[in-house]
Design an enzyme around this catalytic site. Structure first.
Site, PDB file in Angstrom:
ATOM      1  N   SER A  29     -61.772  55.950 -31.804  1.00 55.75           N
ATOM      2  CA  SER A  29     -60.886  54.997 -31.693  1.00 55.75           C
ATOM      3  C   SER A  29     -59.605  55.397 -31.016  1.00 55.75           C
ATOM      4  O   SER A  29     -59.150  56.425 -31.286  1.00 55.75           O
ATOM      5  CB  SER A  29     -60.435  54.116 -32.836  1.00 55.75           C
ATOM      6  OG  SER A  29     -59.513  53.235 -32.687  1.00 55.75           O
ATOM      7  N   THR A  76     -62.294  46.980 -37.289  1.00 55.24           N
ATOM      8  CA  THR A  76     -62.972  46.920 -35.966  1.00 55.24           C
ATOM      9  C   THR A  76     -64.554  46.944 -36.586  1.00 55.24           C
ATOM     10  O   THR A  76     -64.753  46.869 -37.675  1.00 55.24           O
ATOM     11  CB  THR A  76     -62.472  48.129 -35.425  1.00 55.24           C
ATOM     12  OG1 THR A  76     -63.530  48.002 -34.037  1.00 55.24           O
ATOM     13  CG2 THR A  76     -63.003  49.464 -35.910  1.00 55.24           C
ATOM     14  N   LYS A  80     -65.465  43.119 -38.955  1.00 56.05           N
ATOM     15  CA  LYS A  80     -64.533  42.046 -38.640  1.00 56.05           C
ATOM     16  C   LYS A  80     -64.871  40.790 -39.143  1.00 56.05           C
ATOM     17  O   LYS A  80     -64.136  39.751 -39.604  1.00 56.05           O
ATOM     18  CB  LYS A  80     -64.280  41.741 -36.802  1.00 56.05           C
ATOM     19  CG  LYS A  80     -63.794  42.765 -36.227  1.00 56.05           C
ATOM     20  CD  LYS A  80     -63.597  42.394 -34.872  1.00 56.05           C
ATOM     21  CE  LYS A  80     -62.893  43.473 -34.002  1.00 56.05           C
ATOM     22  NZ  LYS A  80     -62.444  43.044 -32.851  1.00 56.05           N
ATOM     23  N   ASP A 116     -57.523  39.281 -31.176  1.00 55.34           N
ATOM     24  CA  ASP A 116     -58.064  39.681 -29.838  1.00 55.34           C
ATOM     25  C   ASP A 116     -57.682  38.803 -28.651  1.00 55.34           C
ATOM     26  O   ASP A 116     -57.449  39.209 -27.609  1.00 55.34           O
ATOM     27  CB  ASP A 116     -59.429  39.888 -30.423  1.00 55.34           C
ATOM     28  CG  ASP A 116     -59.851  41.175 -31.205  1.00 55.34           C
ATOM     29  OD1 ASP A 116     -59.076  42.065 -30.959  1.00 55.34           O
ATOM     30  OD2 ASP A 116     -60.897  41.171 -31.597  1.00 55.34           O
ATOM     31  N   GLY A 141     -71.086  36.979 -21.347  1.00 58.80           N
ATOM     32  CA  GLY A 141     -71.505  37.497 -22.572  1.00 58.80           C
ATOM     33  C   GLY A 141     -71.210  36.352 -23.796  1.00 58.80           C
ATOM     34  O   GLY A 141     -70.074  35.670 -23.327  1.00 58.80           O
ATOM     35  N   TYR A 237     -63.000  49.297 -21.205  1.00 58.58           N
ATOM     36  CA  TYR A 237     -62.126  50.427 -20.699  1.00 58.58           C
ATOM     37  C   TYR A 237     -62.282  51.871 -20.656  1.00 58.58           C
ATOM     38  O   TYR A 237     -61.646  52.685 -20.265  1.00 58.58           O
ATOM     39  CB  TYR A 237     -60.727  50.318 -21.519  1.00 58.58           C
ATOM     40  CG  TYR A 237     -60.864  50.380 -23.026  1.00 58.58           C
ATOM     41  CD1 TYR A 237     -61.131  51.627 -23.601  1.00 58.58           C
ATOM     42  CD2 TYR A 237     -61.109  49.274 -23.874  1.00 58.58           C
ATOM     43  CE1 TYR A 237     -61.380  51.628 -24.942  1.00 58.58           C
ATOM     44  CE2 TYR A 237     -61.341  49.314 -25.003  1.00 58.58           C
ATOM     45  CZ  TYR A 237     -61.466  50.735 -25.693  1.00 58.58           C
ATOM     46  OH  TYR A 237     -61.809  50.571 -26.949  1.00 58.58           O
TER      47      TYR A 237
HETATM   48  P1  NAP Z   1     -71.260  42.103 -29.169  1.00 59.40           P
HETATM   49  O1  NAP Z   1     -70.679  40.995 -30.371  1.00 59.40           O
HETATM   50  O2  NAP Z   1     -72.028  42.978 -29.501  1.00 59.40           O
HETATM   51  O3  NAP Z   1     -71.663  41.287 -27.930  1.00 59.40           O
HETATM   52  C1  NAP Z   1     -72.217  41.780 -26.830  1.00 59.40           C
HETATM   53  C2  NAP Z   1     -72.346  40.850 -25.674  1.00 59.40           C
HETATM   54  O4  NAP Z   1     -72.879  41.501 -24.659  1.00 59.40           O
HETATM   55  C3  NAP Z   1     -73.798  39.907 -25.992  1.00 59.40           C
HETATM   56  O5  NAP Z   1     -73.348  38.671 -25.514  1.00 59.40           O
HETATM   57  C4  NAP Z   1     -74.681  40.645 -25.197  1.00 59.40           C
HETATM   58  O6  NAP Z   1     -75.893  39.660 -25.074  1.00 59.40           O
HETATM   59  C5  NAP Z   1     -74.270  41.227 -24.170  1.00 59.40           C
HETATM   60  N1  NAP Z   1     -74.916  42.424 -23.695  1.00 59.40           N
HETATM   61  C6  NAP Z   1     -75.184  43.515 -24.229  1.00 59.40           C
HETATM   62  N2  NAP Z   1     -75.888  44.324 -23.250  1.00 59.40           N
HETATM   63  C7  NAP Z   1     -76.035  43.612 -22.189  1.00 59.40           C
HETATM   64  C8  NAP Z   1     -76.840  44.121 -20.948  1.00 59.40           C
HETATM   65  N3  NAP Z   1     -77.554  44.677 -20.959  1.00 59.40           N
HETATM   66  N4  NAP Z   1     -76.872  42.765 -20.037  1.00 59.40           N
HETATM   67  C9  NAP Z   1     -76.158  41.745 -20.411  1.00 59.40           C
HETATM   68  N5  NAP Z   1     -75.680  41.424 -21.433  1.00 59.40           N
HETATM   69  C10 NAP Z   1     -75.496  42.469 -22.277  1.00 59.40           C
HETATM   70  O7  NAP Z   1     -69.977  43.114 -28.775  1.00 59.40           O
HETATM   71  P2  NAP Z   1     -68.401  42.739 -28.547  1.00 59.40           P
HETATM   72  O8  NAP Z   1     -67.591  42.933 -29.794  1.00 59.40           O
HETATM   73  O9  NAP Z   1     -68.278  41.278 -28.080  1.00 59.40           O
HETATM   74  O10 NAP Z   1     -68.013  43.700 -27.432  1.00 59.40           O
HETATM   75  C11 NAP Z   1     -68.539  43.655 -26.285  1.00 59.40           C
HETATM   76  C12 NAP Z   1     -67.766  44.821 -25.251  1.00 59.40           C
HETATM   77  O11 NAP Z   1     -66.180  44.549 -25.260  1.00 59.40           O
HETATM   78  C13 NAP Z   1     -67.923  46.182 -25.696  1.00 59.40           C
HETATM   79  O12 NAP Z   1     -68.093  46.979 -24.568  1.00 59.40           O
HETATM   80  C14 NAP Z   1     -66.604  46.496 -26.474  1.00 59.40           C
HETATM   81  O13 NAP Z   1     -66.287  47.741 -26.288  1.00 59.40           O
HETATM   82  C15 NAP Z   1     -65.517  45.791 -25.382  1.00 59.40           C
HETATM   83  N6  NAP Z   1     -64.518  45.277 -26.223  1.00 59.40           N
HETATM   84  C16 NAP Z   1     -63.183  45.598 -25.645  1.00 59.40           C
HETATM   85  C17 NAP Z   1     -61.928  45.436 -26.224  1.00 59.40           C
HETATM   86  C18 NAP Z   1     -60.840  45.542 -25.480  1.00 59.40           C
HETATM   87  O14 NAP Z   1     -59.577  45.621 -26.479  1.00 59.40           O
HETATM   88  N7  NAP Z   1     -60.511  45.738 -24.308  1.00 59.40           N
HETATM   89  C19 NAP Z   1     -62.181  44.306 -27.577  1.00 59.40           C
HETATM   90  C20 NAP Z   1     -63.331  44.198 -28.050  1.00 59.40           C
HETATM   91  C21 NAP Z   1     -64.462  44.496 -27.347  1.00 59.40           C
HETATM   92  P3  NAP Z   1     -77.152  39.181 -25.798  1.00 59.40           P
HETATM   93  O15 NAP Z   1     -76.528  38.253 -26.806  1.00 59.40           O
HETATM   94  O16 NAP Z   1     -77.951  38.769 -24.811  1.00 59.40           O
HETATM   95  O17 NAP Z   1     -77.513  40.221 -26.678  1.00 59.40           O
END
Ligand code: NAP
Length: 301
Positions: A29, A76, A80, A116, A141, A237
């Site tokens: 983190s 995190t 959550k 968020d 997503g 990121y």
């Molecule tokens: P999550 O709840 O697990 O959701 C992941 C999403 O990505 C789902 O919709 C999933 O689709 C899709 N996905 C996963 N693998 C895929 C692939 N190979 N091709 C197409 N779609 C795919 O995760 P989350 O918490 O929303 O986080 C998602 C991303 O955002 C992570 O990389 C995380 O590190 C990043 N993030 C960044 C911040 C920031 O502050 N910048 C904050 C939060 C999260 P399916 O439903 O089809 O499985």
């Protein structure tokens, strides 16, 4: 001498506010570095520490926030949603999103919030000067991040939010959820394979596609969808410039990287805890330092 030292210890333990992060794992983190830089810059007597809390220990860890008089905590993955029944009150945002990333202690009461989505919108405003009201936006997503961002965009007055997900049924379920709070005419859902950028102002990737160690080098959409009048934002990121952002920039699009959301969700949490405007620039600079150091180490590995 002994008396003086014990006096110092007592003063320190009473004067320093405790905040931090519960996650599992938390080793990678960036929040501690970012928050510590902010706390130093604000001159607040506080400590931000990451705690690796296994799922079965979350209830005890949340109870300890009251007992140890923490000012608050960030949550995190994977806590959550699990934390929802462990707080006394939810903000309206946390209730709509169904997840908590920030807890504030008010006496013996724990208040669950979610910064968020608002953090993401604040980053767009601060980084690009963008007002999302009236915009047509597509989100790739339908997971936790997509839910928080879609809620914030609709709350801020986006005209239309289109949700595209690999699993189309999950996009549809998120769309149905959002329709409880916002007009159905403003929400559209489809499988990712049907993505089309026609008429869009802003494209946001919330999938991990392109993330280091997870589909490196891949982009969630074909280059043919990118154009110079489309703003492209990626919340991944690591790396800072994902394949999607690199391709979008090559097409002349305005791009927005994932550090903005991380900085501003954290800055809003600090504001909730300490009632101040957090130094987002200090937080961003610290974050970029750590990420650049990581990239250098990977390059030399
Ligand atoms: P999550 O709840 O697990 O959701 C992941 C999403 O990505 C789902 O919709 C999933 O689709 C899709 N996905 C996963 N693998 C895929 C692939 N190979 N091709 C197409 N779609 C795919 O995760 P989350 O918490 O929303 O986080 C998602 C991303 O955002 C992570 O990389 C995380 O590190 C990043 N993030 C960044 C911040 C920031 O502050 N910048 C904050 C939060 C999260 P399916 O439903 O089809 O499985």
């Amino acid at each position: 001498m002994f008396v003086e030292m014990s006096h110092m210890c007592t003063e320190t333990s009473f004067d320093v506010e405790m905040v931090g992060l519960f996650g599992h794992p938390v080793g990678h983190s960036l929040s501690p570095a970012m928050h510590e830089a902010a706390i130093r810059s604000m001159g607040i007597q506080a400590v931000y520490k990451a705690f690796d809390v296994a799922p079965q220990d979350l209830p005890a860890a949340m109870a300890a926030l009251r007992l140890l008089q923490f000012r608050g905590i960030n949550l995190t993955i994977p806590h959550k949603e699990a934390a929802l029944p462990l707080v006394d009150e939810l903000t309206s945002t946390a209730a709509r999103v169904g997840a908590i990333n920030t807890v504030l202690r008010d006496g013996q009461r724990l208040i669950g919030d979610n910064t968020d989505g608002a953090g993401y919108v604040a980053a767009l405003q601060s980084d690009l000067g963008l007002q999302v009201a009236g915009m047509h936006v597509a989100i790739l997503g339908a997971g936790g991040a997509a839910k928080a961002i879609a809620d914030a965009l609709l709350d801020e007055g986006c005209q239309r939010v289109q949700l595209y997900n690999r699993n189309g049924a999950r996009a549809q379920a998120l769309g149905m959820h959002l329709q409880q709070y916002y007009s159905a005419r403003r929400i559209m859902t489809a499988p990712l394979a049907e993505f089309n950028s026609a008429g869009l102002d802003l494209l946001i990737n919330t999938t991990p596609v392109g993330m280091l160690g997870h589909l490196d080098g891949a982009s969630p959409v074909a280059e043919s969808h990118l154009r110079s009048d489309l703003i492209v934002s990626d919340i991944v990121y690591r790396p800072l410039h994902t394949p999607l952002l690199v391709a979008a920039a090559a097409h002349g699009a305005k791009i927005h990287d994932g550090t903005g959301m991380l900085v501003f969700q954290g800055a809003l949490a600090l504001s909730r805890w300490f009632g101040v405007v957090a130094p987002s620039l200090v937080m961003r600079n610290r974050l970029l330092d750590v990420l650049q150091q990581e990239e250098l180490e990977q390059h030399h590995a």
